[in-house]
Motif scaffolding. Sequence first.
Motif: not given
Length: 298
Positions: A96-119
């Motif tokens: 593998n090639t590494g990892q990224i540490g990501i912080g988020f407010v709760a509403s990010a996980m309820a909106s755009v973040l899951p789609g970005l992570l999946k993409q």
Amino acid sequence: MISTANQLELRQLNYFKVLAEELHYRKASEILFISQSALSQQIKHLEGILKVSLFERTNRKVLLSDAGRLFYKDILQVLNKVEIAATNIKLYTAGNTGQIGIGFVASAMASVLPGLLKQFNSDCPNIRFRLDELNNAEQLVALQNETLDLGFMRSNHLPDGFSSKRVYTETFSLVLPTNHPITNAEFSNIGQFREENFILFPNDQSQLYYQQIINLCADQGFAPKVAHRSIHAPTIFRLVENGMGLSVIPSSLASTENPNIRFIELKGIPQQTALYAVWKNLNGNPALPYFLEMLVAV
């Protein structure tokens, strides 16, 4: 002459970290799988190297000294960096090639973040994520210390050396108890609630978001009476449910199985809330540019 830094061992730093968090020799020694006497000896040796007392000891309790609190803050970054480095090399050897540490407010996980992570996972399957739910201020500290690589927050008021990109915009929604006399059909504007108490996000946690709420109310000729403050949607919902006030939240959070509250989306007004991706310009994580490249295209 051997420098102080060269005399320090990671093992000792980890012993200190655990004791600083537990403030109890027996509990700390059990976590570390060593005897209390061995732990005490190692801490005394560490204090001898640093020539300072890291703990204040009494017969009943152990407390961090002022020097200990300062040392804890610094070594936490050191140990986190070592852990990230060890994880990255394991991923590398596994192909593998590494990892990224990501912080988020709760509403990010309820909106755009899951789609970005999946993409991103589809585009770069060999880069893994480490996710932490944190408020805006906590994310900025972690980004500065590089214990996080990327933050998703409701603020673009950033220190020098940071960049941001708006990734999502949404409406606000009112949160009311189910039995409130104003229904969706009777609602016209937020000015109808000028005499009500409000539960808002703290100003110091999200100044941009807080000011938008103030402006929203000001447009209807009143300043909200802020009775309580919270950054957690479940806490806000419970306070509303128990008649402690009304609230205004991002519409992405306006979903709950709680039958004692309801929502009114605030449409047709200029105020909307934005979510920003934030990063430190000089972040050294080689995996981060891949995520930023994807964000540019969003």
